[in-house]
Enzyme design. Structure first.
Site, PDB file in Angstrom:
ATOM      1  N   ASP A  93       0.862  -1.181   0.000  1.00  0.00           N
ATOM      2  CA  ASP A  93       0.000   0.000   0.000  1.00  0.00           C
ATOM      3  C   ASP A  93       0.902   1.236   0.000  1.00  0.00           C
ATOM      4  O   ASP A  93       2.122   1.124   0.081  1.00  0.00           O
ATOM      5  CB  ASP A  93      -0.966  -0.019   1.181  1.00  0.00           C
ATOM      6  CG  ASP A  93      -0.259   0.040   2.523  1.00  0.00           C
ATOM      7  OD1 ASP A  93       0.937   0.382   2.557  1.00  0.00           O
ATOM      8  OD2 ASP A  93      -0.895  -0.265   3.544  1.00  0.00           O
ATOM      9  N   ASP A 272      -7.546  -7.441   1.163  1.00  0.00           N
ATOM     10  CA  ASP A 272      -6.608  -7.568   2.281  1.00  0.00           C
ATOM     11  C   ASP A 272      -7.289  -7.029   3.518  1.00  0.00           C
ATOM     12  O   ASP A 272      -8.209  -6.213   3.431  1.00  0.00           O
ATOM     13  CB  ASP A 272      -5.324  -6.772   2.025  1.00  0.00           C
ATOM     14  CG  ASP A 272      -5.514  -5.292   2.356  1.00  0.00           C
ATOM     15  OD1 ASP A 272      -5.074  -4.861   3.441  1.00  0.00           O
ATOM     16  OD2 ASP A 272      -6.121  -4.571   1.543  1.00  0.00           O
TER      17      ASP A 272
END
Length: 377
Positions: A93, A272
Site C-alpha cells: 500500500d 486484504d
C-alpha cells in the site's frame, strides 16, 4: 507487464474467477492477501504461509517499512522479497491510510503530507513522488498510488476536495513511475485508487477517470472506514460497473468473511485486511459454523477440533479447549494457532468461492455460507 485473464463469470452475479500473472508468480482470483505490515505476517512463518495457509500474495506496508527497518537496509538486502524470504508476489500500500490516521501528528498540503513518526516523533514528508520511490525500493510487484483516505463520515465538500487532491496526486504518481525503473530487475505495476467516500457522483467521477487511464489493475479505497455496510456494497457495485472488466479490482482493507463473499458477488478480485490475525490474537476465530470467542468459559471443556471441516492443520491437531487455555494463559502459541487458523480459513474460503464460480453455483453457495458464518457460537 502484469496480466489478468478472466476465466469464468458466474451467472446472475458479477463474480468472476481469474488469474493474475506477475514476475513472482501466478495468483488465482478471487484472492485474500495476508497483511505483513512490517515485513512479516504476525505470528506466522513463511513456510506456514505458503504450505498450510496457501497464501499466493502478501501485503507490506509502506509507512511502517519506511520507518523500520528503513530503505537503506531494504535496498542492501535486495528488496523485501529477499529480506523476508517470501518468493511469491508482494503488494505494498502507499502508506496513505496510516499517515492519515495520525490526525494529531500530520499536515496535508498540495505538496504532500508532513507527519511525525509514531516510533520516535521524527518529522517526515510523503509526497506522491517520494512514495513511488519508496515503493520502488521496497520492491513490491504491485504498488499503490498515494491518496488521501477520506473518512467514511466526511461531508460532501470535504469528500469532493479530498478526491480532487487524490486525482492531482495520482497524476504525479503516474509521472514518477514513468520516469523511473524498478530496482531489482522485475516489473512493478501501479494501481490507482478510486476514492469518493459514500457519494455516488464522486465515486462515479473517480471510477470513470481511473478507467480512462488504462492501468494494469485498479483499487477501491476509502471503504470500511466507518460507513454503513450496505453503503460500502453500494459504492463497490457502482464502481465496478465502471472499472474495466479485463483488469483486476482490489478492494482495500476489507474485511469480514461475509464482506468478502458479498463483494466477490459484486465483482471484486483481491482483498486484504488485518482482521484474521488481529482478531485471532484477541481470541476471535472464524469458522465454517460461525464466529467463536475462544476466551469464553464455554470452550474450556470442548475437546472437539477448532473447525470440524479442517480448514488448517491446526484444526485437527488442537482442540478448542486447548486453544482456550493458551489464550487465557497469554501463551504465545495461542496467538500463533489462532492466526494460522483464521488465515487458513480466509484463504480456503477464497478457493471455495473460486470453485463455485467456475461451477456456476456461486450465489447459492454464498447464501448458505453467509447464513452459517453469521452465527455467533
Amino acid at each position: 507487464m502484469l496480466t489478468f485473464k478472466v476465466q469464468h463469470c458466474c451467472p446472475n452475479s458479477s463474480a468472476r474467477a481469474g488469474e493474475i500473472t506477475t514476475d513472482h508468480g501466478v495468483i488465482q482470483t478471487p484472492i485474500f492477501m495476508p497483511v505483513g505490515t512490517v515485513g512479516s505476517v504476525k505470528a506466522v512463518h513463511m513456510p506456514e504461509l505458503k504450505d498450510d495457509i496457501k497464501a499466493q500474495i502478501i501485503l507490506g506496508n509502506t509507512y511502517h517499512l519506511y520507518l523500520r527497518p528503513g530503505l537503506e537496509i531494504l535496498e542492501q538486502a535486495g528488496g523485501l522479497h529477499k529480506f523476508n524470504s517470501w518468493s511469491g508476489p508482494i503488494l505494498t500500500d502507499s502508506g496513505g491510510y496510516q499517515v492519515f490516521s495520525l490526525a494529531d501528528n500530520r499536515k496535508i498540503t498540495e505538496e504532500g503530507v508532513t507527519f511525525r513518526s509514531h516510533i520516535d516523533g521524527s518529522k517526515h514528508l510523503f509526497t506522491p513522488e517520494r512514495v513511488m520511490d519508496i515503493e520502488r525500493t521496497i520492491g513490491a510487484d504491485i504498488i499503490m498510488a498515494f491518496d488521501e483516505c477520506c473518512p467514511g463520515d466526511a461531508d460532501y465538500k470535504y469528500a469532493e476536495r479530498s478526491l480532487a487532491l487524490t486525482e492531482r496526486w495520482l497524476a504525479r504518481c503516474l509521472k514518477r513511475v514513468r520516469e523511473t525503473e524498478p530496482k531489482y530487475g522485475y516489473h512493478q505495476s501501479l494501481f490507482p485508487i478510486v476514492q469518493g467516500c459514500v457519494y455516488p457522483d464522486l465515486r462515479r467521477r473517480a471510477a470513470e477517470h481511473i478507467a480512462s487511464l488504462g492501468a494494469e489493475g485498479n483499487a477501491i479505497g476509502g471503504l470500511a472506514v466507518g460507513e454503513p455496510t450496505e453503503k460500502m456494497y453500494e459504492m463497490v457495485e457502482l464502481t465496478n460497473s465502471i472499472l474495466p472488466q479485463d483488469r483486476p479490482r482490489y478492494l482495500m482493507g476489507v474485511g469480514t468473511p461475509i464482506n468478502l463473499l458479498e463483494n466477490i458477488a459484486r465483482g471484486v478480485d483481491m482483498f486484504d485486511c488485518i482482521m484474521p490475525t488481529r482478531n485471532g490474537r484477541n481470541g476471535q476465530l472464524f469458522t465454517s459454523r460461525g464466529t467463536i470467542n475462544i476466551r469464553n468459559a464455554k470452550w474450556a471443556r470442548e475437546f472437539s477440533p477448532i473447525d470440524p471441516e479442517g480448514y488448517s492443520f491446526v484444526d485437527s491437531q488442537y482442540t478448542l479447549a486447548y486453544l482456550h487455555h493458551l489464550i487465557k494463559a497469554d501463551e504465545i502459541l495461542g496467538l500463533q494457532i489462532a492466526s494460522i487458523h483464521n488465515l487458513a480459513f480466509y484463504l480456503r474460503l477464497m478457493r471455495e468461492a473460486r470453485e463455485h464460480i467456475l461451477q456456476g453455483d456461486f450465489l447459492q453457495w454464498k447464501e448458505i455460507m453467509v447464513r452459517r458464518m453469521d452465527n455467533r457460537l
